[in-house]
Design a protein around this motif. Structure first.
Motif, PDB file in Angstrom:
ATOM      1  N   ARG A  54       1.877  -1.587  10.779  1.00  0.00           N
ATOM      2  CA  ARG A  54       0.657  -1.022  11.346  1.00  0.00           C
ATOM      3  C   ARG A  54      -0.182  -2.163  11.891  1.00  0.00           C
ATOM      4  O   ARG A  54      -0.054  -3.314  11.463  1.00  0.00           O
ATOM      5  N   ARG A  55      -1.067  -1.869  12.767  1.00  0.00           N
ATOM      6  CA  ARG A  55      -1.900  -2.898  13.383  1.00  0.00           C
ATOM      7  C   ARG A  55      -2.661  -3.714  12.345  1.00  0.00           C
ATOM      8  O   ARG A  55      -2.807  -4.916  12.480  1.00  0.00           O
ATOM      9  N   ARG A  56      -3.112  -3.097  11.275  1.00  0.00           N
ATOM     10  CA  ARG A  56      -3.925  -3.807  10.287  1.00  0.00           C
ATOM     11  C   ARG A  56      -3.171  -4.914   9.546  1.00  0.00           C
ATOM     12  O   ARG A  56      -3.791  -5.734   8.897  1.00  0.00           O
ATOM     13  N   VAL A  57      -1.832  -4.956   9.632  1.00  0.00           N
ATOM     14  CA  VAL A  57      -1.065  -6.036   8.999  1.00  0.00           C
ATOM     15  C   VAL A  57      -0.463  -6.995  10.030  1.00  0.00           C
ATOM     16  O   VAL A  57       0.318  -7.867   9.680  1.00  0.00           O
ATOM     17  N   HIS A  58      -0.846  -6.836  11.300  1.00  0.00           N
ATOM     18  CA  HIS A  58      -0.281  -7.677  12.359  1.00  0.00           C
ATOM     19  C   HIS A  58      -0.998  -9.022  12.482  1.00  0.00           C
ATOM     20  O   HIS A  58      -2.176  -9.150  12.177  1.00  0.00           O
ATOM     21  N   ASN A  59      -0.263  -9.977  13.008  1.00  0.00           N
ATOM     22  CA  ASN A  59      -0.850 -11.252  13.413  1.00  0.00           C
ATOM     23  C   ASN A  59      -1.120 -11.198  14.917  1.00  0.00           C
ATOM     24  O   ASN A  59      -0.962 -10.141  15.547  1.00  0.00           O
ATOM     25  N   HIS A  60      -1.473 -12.311  15.500  1.00  0.00           N
ATOM     26  CA  HIS A  60      -1.802 -12.354  16.929  1.00  0.00           C
ATOM     27  C   HIS A  60      -0.582 -12.135  17.831  1.00  0.00           C
ATOM     28  O   HIS A  60      -0.725 -11.884  19.020  1.00  0.00           O
ATOM     29  N   LEU A  61       0.625 -12.203  17.250  1.00  0.00           N
ATOM     30  CA  LEU A  61       1.854 -11.974  18.021  1.00  0.00           C
ATOM     31  C   LEU A  61       2.320 -10.517  17.971  1.00  0.00           C
ATOM     32  O   LEU A  61       3.287 -10.152  18.626  1.00  0.00           O
ATOM     33  N   GLY A  62       1.637  -9.723  17.150  1.00  0.00           N
ATOM     34  CA  GLY A  62       2.032  -8.321  17.023  1.00  0.00           C
ATOM     35  C   GLY A  62       3.118  -8.085  15.989  1.00  0.00           C
ATOM     36  O   GLY A  62       3.671  -6.995  15.910  1.00  0.00           O
ATOM     37  N   THR A  63       3.445  -9.123  15.204  1.00  0.00           N
ATOM     38  CA  THR A  63       4.413  -8.959  14.119  1.00  0.00           C
ATOM     39  C   THR A  63       3.654  -8.908  12.793  1.00  0.00           C
ATOM     40  O   THR A  63       2.456  -9.170  12.733  1.00  0.00           O
ATOM     41  N   VAL A  64       4.368  -8.587  11.712  1.00  0.00           N
ATOM     42  CA  VAL A  64       3.717  -8.484  10.410  1.00  0.00           C
ATOM     43  C   VAL A  64       3.304  -9.887   9.956  1.00  0.00           C
ATOM     44  O   VAL A  64       4.101 -10.818   9.951  1.00  0.00           O
ATOM     45  N   HIS A  65       2.040 -10.016   9.617  1.00  0.00           N
ATOM     46  CA  HIS A  65       1.443 -11.303   9.256  1.00  0.00           C
ATOM     47  C   HIS A  65       2.076 -11.878   7.985  1.00  0.00           C
ATOM     48  O   HIS A  65       2.424 -11.145   7.061  1.00  0.00           O
ATOM     49  N   ALA A  66       2.219 -13.196   7.953  1.00  0.00           N
ATOM     50  CA  ALA A  66       2.826 -13.882   6.815  1.00  0.00           C
ATOM     51  C   ALA A  66       2.118 -13.561   5.501  1.00  0.00           C
ATOM     52  O   ALA A  66       2.764 -13.352   4.469  1.00  0.00           O
ATOM     53  N   VAL A  98       7.593 -19.610  -0.420  1.00  0.00           N
ATOM     54  CA  VAL A  98       8.316 -18.702   0.464  1.00  0.00           C
ATOM     55  C   VAL A  98       8.687 -19.423   1.755  1.00  0.00           C
ATOM     56  O   VAL A  98       8.048 -20.401   2.142  1.00  0.00           O
ATOM     57  N   ALA A  99       9.722 -18.919   2.372  1.00  0.00           N
ATOM     58  CA  ALA A  99      10.136 -19.392   3.688  1.00  0.00           C
ATOM     59  C   ALA A  99      10.212 -18.179   4.601  1.00  0.00           C
ATOM     60  O   ALA A  99      10.753 -17.134   4.225  1.00  0.00           O
ATOM     61  N   TYR A 100       9.647 -18.310   5.777  1.00  0.00           N
ATOM     62  CA  TYR A 100       9.699 -17.247   6.772  1.00  0.00           C
ATOM     63  C   TYR A 100      10.928 -17.510   7.624  1.00  0.00           C
ATOM     64  O   TYR A 100      11.017 -18.524   8.302  1.00  0.00           O
ATOM     65  N   THR A 101      11.877 -16.593   7.584  1.00  0.00           N
ATOM     66  CA  THR A 101      13.191 -16.839   8.171  1.00  0.00           C
ATOM     67  C   THR A 101      13.443 -16.099   9.476  1.00  0.00           C
ATOM     68  O   THR A 101      14.416 -16.394  10.162  1.00  0.00           O
ATOM     69  N   ALA A 102      12.594 -15.136   9.806  1.00  0.00           N
ATOM     70  CA  ALA A 102      12.745 -14.379  11.053  1.00  0.00           C
ATOM     71  C   ALA A 102      11.437 -13.660  11.341  1.00  0.00           C
ATOM     72  O   ALA A 102      10.597 -13.498  10.459  1.00  0.00           O
ATOM     73  N   LYS A 103      11.261 -13.222  12.588  1.00  0.00           N
ATOM     74  CA  LYS A 103      10.079 -12.430  12.916  1.00  0.00           C
ATOM     75  C   LYS A 103      10.102 -11.143  12.106  1.00  0.00           C
ATOM     76  O   LYS A 103      11.139 -10.494  11.971  1.00  0.00           O
ATOM     77  N   ALA A 104       8.949 -10.773  11.594  1.00  0.00           N
ATOM     78  CA  ALA A 104       8.829  -9.576  10.775  1.00  0.00           C
ATOM     79  C   ALA A 104       8.312  -8.439  11.645  1.00  0.00           C
ATOM     80  O   ALA A 104       7.107  -8.257  11.791  1.00  0.00           O
ATOM     81  N   SER A 105       9.221  -7.687  12.212  1.00  0.00           N
ATOM     82  CA  SER A 105       8.863  -6.543  13.059  1.00  0.00           C
ATOM     83  C   SER A 105       9.284  -5.262  12.371  1.00  0.00           C
ATOM     84  O   SER A 105      10.335  -5.197  11.740  1.00  0.00           O
ATOM     85  N   GLY A 106       8.464  -4.246  12.508  1.00  0.00           N
ATOM     86  CA  GLY A 106       8.779  -2.961  11.900  1.00  0.00           C
ATOM     87  C   GLY A 106       8.393  -2.938  10.435  1.00  0.00           C
ATOM     88  O   GLY A 106       7.763  -3.865   9.918  1.00  0.00           O
ATOM     89  N   ASP A 107       8.770  -1.856   9.757  1.00  0.00           N
ATOM     90  CA  ASP A 107       8.501  -1.742   8.326  1.00  0.00           C
ATOM     91  C   ASP A 107       9.301  -2.805   7.584  1.00  0.00           C
ATOM     92  O   ASP A 107      10.464  -3.067   7.917  1.00  0.00           O
ATOM     93  N   ILE A 108       8.684  -3.406   6.558  1.00  0.00           N
ATOM     94  CA  ILE A 108       9.340  -4.450   5.785  1.00  0.00           C
ATOM     95  C   ILE A 108       9.468  -3.988   4.337  1.00  0.00           C
ATOM     96  O   ILE A 108       8.487  -3.557   3.724  1.00  0.00           O
ATOM     97  N   THR A 109      10.680  -4.065   3.796  1.00  0.00           N
ATOM     98  CA  THR A 109      10.915  -3.762   2.393  1.00  0.00           C
ATOM     99  C   THR A 109      10.804  -5.057   1.603  1.00  0.00           C
ATOM    100  O   THR A 109      11.524  -6.016   1.876  1.00  0.00           O
ATOM    101  N   CYS A 110       9.879  -5.079   0.658  1.00  0.00           N
ATOM    102  CA  CYS A 110       9.664  -6.244  -0.208  1.00  0.00           C
ATOM    103  C   CYS A 110      10.390  -5.996  -1.523  1.00  0.00           C
ATOM    104  O   CYS A 110      10.201  -4.948  -2.154  1.00  0.00           O
TER     105      CYS A 110
END
Length: 157
Positions: A54-66, A98-110
Motif C-alpha cells: 500500500r502507499r503508506r509503506v512505500h519509499n520514494h521509489l514506489g517499493t516497500v520501504h526497508a 538484515v540484508a536487502y536482497t531485491a526490490k520489495a514489490s507487491g505484498d511481502i510475507t515476513c
C-alpha cells in the motif's frame, strides 16, 4: 501454551479471525499498526505475516520501504517468541541484522523461524532467522534478530 498462541488458535478458526487477531496484536504493540500486519501462521518456532503493498509503506521509489520490512520481520519474530518461549522465561530484542536482497514489490510475507532447542538451553542469546518474500517467493530481505532470553523473576510468572 502462551496467551498469544492460544488466542491465535482460537481466532484463526473463526471467519476473519486472522484479521481480528492481527488488529489485537497491533493494538497491544501499537507501533506495528503502521504496517497493518496480517498474520497467517503462528506456531512454536515459526510465524508468518503479510505486509500488504500500500502507499503508506512505500519509499520514494514506489517499493516497500526497508523499515516497513523490518517492522514486519520484528512483528513476526515477536509472535514466534511469544508462541515458543517456555513460561518460566522472558525475552527482549537485542539486535537486528538484515540484508536487502531485491526490490520489495507487491505484498511481502515476513517469516520468522527458530529451532526448539534454542529456547530450552542455558544460552541467553537466541537468534531468530527472519526473511521477507514476495509473491513469487523471491527473498527481498533476510537476516537475524537476536533475543536476550532470561529466567523470569519470582514475582513475574
Amino acid at each position: 501454551m502462551s496467551g498469544v498462541l492460544s488466542l491465535w488458535r482460537t481466532a484463526s478458526r473463526l471467519p476473519l479471525g486472522d484479521r481480528l487477531f492481527s488488529r489485537a496484536f497491533a493494538f497491544r504493540a501499537p507501533y506495528f499498526a503502521s504496517i497493518r500486519p496480517r498474520f497467517t501462521v503462528i506456531e512454536p518456532d515459526h510465524a508468518e505475516l503479510v505486509v500488504r503493498d500500500r502507499r503508506r509503506v512505500h519509499n520514494h521509489l514506489g517499493t516497500v520501504h526497508a523499515i516497513a520490512l523490518c517492522n514486519g520481520l520484528e512483528a513476526a519474530m515477536g509472535a514466534l517468541a511469544e508462541a515458543s518461549i517456555p513460561a518460566t522465561k522472558r525475552w527482549i530484542p537485542k539486535g537486528m541484522e538484515v540484508a536487502y536482497t531485491a526490490k520489495a514489490s507487491g505484498d511481502i510475507t515476513c517469516i520468522a523461524e527458530t529451532d526448539r532447542a534454542q529456547w530450552t538451553g542455558d544460552d541467553p542469546d537466541v537468534p531468530v532467522r527472519v526473511r521477507g518474500e514476495d509473491r513469487d517467493g523471491t527473498v527481498v530481505v533476510e537476516g537475524e534478530i537476536r533475543l536476550w532470553v532470561t529466567e523470569k523473576t519470582a514475582g513475574r510468572r
